[in-house]
Design a protein around this motif. Structure first.
Motif, PDB file in Angstrom:
ATOM      1  N   CYS A 129       0.835  -1.204   0.000  1.00  0.00           N
ATOM      2  CA  CYS A 129       0.000   0.000   0.000  1.00  0.00           C
ATOM      3  C   CYS A 129       0.869   1.253   0.000  1.00  0.00           C
ATOM      4  CB  CYS A 129      -0.917  -0.023   1.217  1.00  0.00           C
ATOM      5  SG  CYS A 129      -2.162   1.281   1.215  1.00  0.00           S
ATOM      6  N   PHE A 143      -0.579  -5.550  -3.811  1.00  0.00           N
ATOM      7  CA  PHE A 143      -1.505  -5.266  -2.719  1.00  0.00           C
ATOM      8  C   PHE A 143      -2.675  -6.250  -2.728  1.00  0.00           C
ATOM      9  CE2 PHE A 143      -5.258  -2.808  -1.195  1.00  0.00           C
ATOM     10  CZ  PHE A 143      -4.839  -2.552   0.097  1.00  0.00           C
ATOM     11  N   HIS A 200      -7.633   2.683  -1.116  1.00  0.00           N
ATOM     12  CA  HIS A 200      -6.756   1.557  -0.790  1.00  0.00           C
ATOM     13  C   HIS A 200      -6.336   1.601   0.672  1.00  0.00           C
ATOM     14  CE1 HIS A 200      -6.408   0.870  -5.158  1.00  0.00           C
ATOM     15  NE2 HIS A 200      -5.953  -0.318  -4.835  1.00  0.00           N
ATOM     16  N   GLU A 205      -6.590  -1.117   3.758  1.00  0.00           N
ATOM     17  CA  GLU A 205      -5.439  -1.530   4.570  1.00  0.00           C
ATOM     18  C   GLU A 205      -5.741  -1.359   6.043  1.00  0.00           C
ATOM     19  OE1 GLU A 205      -1.610  -0.849   6.718  1.00  0.00           O
ATOM     20  OE2 GLU A 205      -3.257   0.561   6.400  1.00  0.00           O
TER      21      GLU A 205
END
Lengths: 259, 259
Positions: free
Chosen positions: A162, A181, A226, A230
């Motif tokens: 990430c 990722f 994203h 995470e």
DNA sequence: TCATATGATTTGTAGGACAATTGTTGACTC
DNA sequence: GAGTCAACAATTGTCCTACAAATCATATGA
């Protein structure tokens, strides 16, 4: 030149395995990709033609001798290529009958090569739609599982990818980190069937996303999405992870729709 | 007997392709499955060994001549078999180095044959768990899509399979109808990637469910769950379909847990 | 010490021969 | 005329041999 028996006066009409024929009048087989073997090239060529629809399901293919002639390779090489396509269930064969294209449903669509051929075939738009819809089914659940079961090592990999995405300066670099990722998440899901699926999705998208150029603003937004994923995985929040992925997918849908 | 060159005094120690060696001292190669070709048998045998773990990822396999000797077949047949395994990304090869087993992540797990080999390997319990979990991810969503997009023809097929299930008198007959039911739903989902996936799941389960014997009471209950799914699709109720599938999967989970 | 040649091993490719399988054709019989 | 059966032919299946290409390992020399 190397086919000893049927060297009649008729035009041989050998097709090059690649569109780049050598200018000289020398050896004819030098026109294939360097670094790849003959049987692989032949398998690629025949496979692509089948998936492209040159030979519809049920159709009988030219026989081995014919392929050998058209590609100017030995029958052994053709046979090995055909065996590779058999392994992907694109075709079957019986003595006296020949080789025929299997019905679409038996094709091993979830195969790197078949997927690649598919991605370059005429109907790739519908294919892209299928892949994207498929992601909607798989990825939210897979990410939720990852949020539940990830180990610390897997988390470190996810976070690193990430961060790498955010720091990427070129588009290919970013795409690579993106792939890393998503694959790390699938690995962390703890279901070994999800990993190969992810590989396929990513490879399919890589083929299809070369056209999509994103703007800086867009990239920043995607990066935020994203990071939300995470974070949800890091905090062991499956429901939040699911929703975060859904947002990211919705964003991707939008990008695709704009093209 | 047909290997002309290395017929030394040493014990040949050829392994039969099937555990049923012929009693007579005649031809040695007659011990393979009738109706299947030599290369297919060899591919099956080597593939199974790889998946089973006889040769861990990264390990160098015996070379082609060695395989030809152990199976008492020609090198050509071995090569064709190896090409089939290459097509499934179970192994790769380079001159002088030999063939080696690819890392597990590159294996084409979503392949009928590989899945079959996996289903018969020692660690099939974990595999069964993965498959079942996979169903939880795929099938509810796929069924919801089917409820939205099914055509009348597809609905007819689904209903017919459901009725057939109820009317089945033997277990294999019932299983077949069950498979037909689920595949029809996936076809109706309108996503071409879901169909091969379903084929794989069903084939995997067929391998694993031979042990599960169900009682009459149990069967009646399961039939009701299937009918609920059929109804939800018929009435275009995606949410109801999703929930009905979840119930069926929960029931299957229970059955598995009891074994 | 490093580069270079050379040697050996393994897969890759070619080509020829025959076996096995099976669709097709034609003859023969009822 | 219809059906049965045998012979034929075409195609894949298998085997064999020979060599080419690639490349790892070793030895050799600067």
């Amino acid at each position: 030149m190397r086919s000893g028996k049927s060297m009649k006066a008729e035009a041989v009409e050998a097709e090059a395995l690649l569109p780049a024929p050598n200018a000289g009048s020398g050896r004819a087989n030098s026109s294939r990709i360097v670094g790849t073997s003959v049987h692989a090239s032949v398998a690629n060529e025949i496979g692509q033609r089948i998936v492209r629809g040159d030979y519809p399901p049920g159709a009988i293919l030219p026989n081995e001798a014919k392929w050998a002639e058209t590609f100017e390779v030995s029958r052994s090489a053709v046979r090995e290529a055909i065996k590779m396509l058999m392994a992907k269930s694109l075709l079957s064969s019986r003595p006296k009958v020949g080789s025929w294209v299997e019905p679409r449903e038996r094709w091993n669509l979830l195969d790197r090569d078949v997927l690649t051929w598919y991605a370059t075939s005429p109907n790739r738009e519908t294919f892209l739609k299928s892949v994207q819809e498929f992601r909607h089914i798989i990825e939210p659940e897979a990410t939720a599982l990852a949020a539940l079961r990830r180990t610390d090592e897997q988390m470190a990999e996810i976070s690193a990818a990430c961060r790498e995405m955010g720091a990427a300066t070129s588009l290919p670099q970013r795409t690579q980190a993106d792939t890393r990722f998503h694959l790390a998440i699938l690995r962390a899901s703890g279901n070994e069937l999800l990993v190969p699926l992810g590989t396929l999705i990513e490879s399919a998208l890589a083929h299809l996303f070369v056209f999509v150029t994103r703007e800086a603003d867009d990239l920043r937004h995607a990066q935020g999405l994203h990071e939300a994923i995470e974070k949800a995985i890091r905090l062991h929040r499956p429901e939040a992870a699911r929703n975060a992925v859904r947002k990211l997918l919705a964003n991707t849908d939008e990008v695709i729709a704009r093209v």
